[in-house]
Design a protein around this motif. Structure first.
Motif, PDB file in Angstrom:
ATOM      1  N   ALA A 152       8.603  -3.024  -4.754  1.00 32.05           N
ATOM      2  CA  ALA A 152       8.396  -2.284  -3.511  1.00 32.05           C
ATOM      3  C   ALA A 152       8.556  -3.126  -2.256  1.00 32.05           C
ATOM      4  N   HIS A 153       8.972  -4.372  -2.389  1.00 33.14           N
ATOM      5  CA  HIS A 153       9.198  -5.173  -1.186  1.00 33.14           C
ATOM      6  C   HIS A 153      10.459  -4.672  -0.487  1.00 33.14           C
ATOM      7  N   ASN A 154      10.418  -4.655   0.822  1.00 29.39           N
ATOM      8  CA  ASN A 154      11.562  -4.177   1.596  1.00 29.39           C
ATOM      9  C   ASN A 154      12.747  -5.109   1.420  1.00 29.39           C
ATOM     10  N   ARG A 155      13.899  -4.511   1.211  1.00 27.48           N
ATOM     11  CA  ARG A 155      15.142  -5.261   1.078  1.00 27.48           C
ATOM     12  C   ARG A 155      16.241  -4.482   1.775  1.00 27.48           C
ATOM     13  N   VAL A 156      17.195  -5.211   2.281  1.00 25.13           N
ATOM     14  CA  VAL A 156      18.379  -4.586   2.838  1.00 25.13           C
ATOM     15  C   VAL A 156      19.402  -4.543   1.713  1.00 25.13           C
ATOM     16  N   THR A 157      19.724  -3.341   1.247  1.00 27.64           N
ATOM     17  CA  THR A 157      20.635  -3.206   0.109  1.00 27.64           C
ATOM     18  C   THR A 157      21.841  -2.317   0.415  1.00 27.64           C
ATOM     19  N   ASP A 215      11.777   4.574  -7.395  1.00 23.31           N
ATOM     20  CA  ASP A 215      11.392   4.388  -6.011  1.00 23.31           C
ATOM     21  C   ASP A 215       9.880   4.594  -5.886  1.00 23.31           C
ATOM     22  N   ASP A 262       8.062   5.142  -3.435  1.00 20.62           N
ATOM     23  CA  ASP A 262       7.645   6.203  -2.513  1.00 20.62           C
ATOM     24  C   ASP A 262       7.604   7.559  -3.202  1.00 20.62           C
TER      25      ASP A 262
END
Length: 179
Positions: A70-75, A163, A165
């Motif tokens: 769940a860590h934010n990443r730019v993908t 996901d 969320d």
């Protein structure tokens, strides 16, 4: 398998620790505010202990978030390439992340060693800050284990990481049993 069961216990442990720490610092802060407003009384150690428990909560939560991927990443940039390229890039970024974690573990242990030799005591509680700083090697170690676990689940066991969320953490599938 024992490793799978151990990881499931760590899942529950991290979750419970986060819940206890969150509840603890919220209750302490609420108590401090209520006493200050109603009785004009200040608990001298409440701000310090709530700050320490909040920091521990954040770092345990970061390790738990690594388990949930769940860590934010730019993908978005990986959408331009075939899925295998995106997977390789994500795997390489996780290797770099683990390297960073290992560096943080090493440096935090150096700081803790220095704090044991030259103690710094917290003003209100009188605690050695070396003990408070143990959250850094603990959380970065847990985070590294979780990154490895997620990669094994994703690339070796072919388990789809959903996901976060859209799912409840309590509904996470346990690791599959091997017979």
């Amino acid at each position: 398998m024992k490793a799978k069961r151990a990881l499931q216990y760590i899942d529950k442990f991290e979750s419970y620790v986060c819940q206890v720490l969150l509840g603890f610092f919220v209750v302490v802060l609420f108590m401090q505010i209520a006493l200050r407003i109603c009785f004009n009384y200040v608990i001298p150690w409440s701000e310090e202990i709530s700050r320490f428990s909040f920091v521990w909560f954040v770092f345990f939560g970061a390790a738990y978030a690594a388990r949930l991927a769940a860590h934010n990443r730019v993908t978005i940039q990986f959408k331009l390439f075939p899925p295998v390229v995106g997977n390789i890039c994500m795997f390489l970024s996780d290797i770099i992340w683990i390297g960073f974690n290992l560096l943080m573990i090493w440096k935090s242990l150096e700081v803790i060693t220095d704090l044991m030799e030259f103690p710094y005591i917290s003003p209100s509680l009188g605690w050695s800050m070396a003990y408070v700083y143990w959250i850094f090697p603990i959380s970065f170690s847990l985070m590294s284990v979780r990154i490895i676990q997620v990669n094994i689940m994703k690339y070796w066991l072919k388990i789809e990481i959903k996901d976060v969320d859209k799912i409840d953490p309590d509904d996470l599938e346990p690791l599959p049993e091997s017979h």
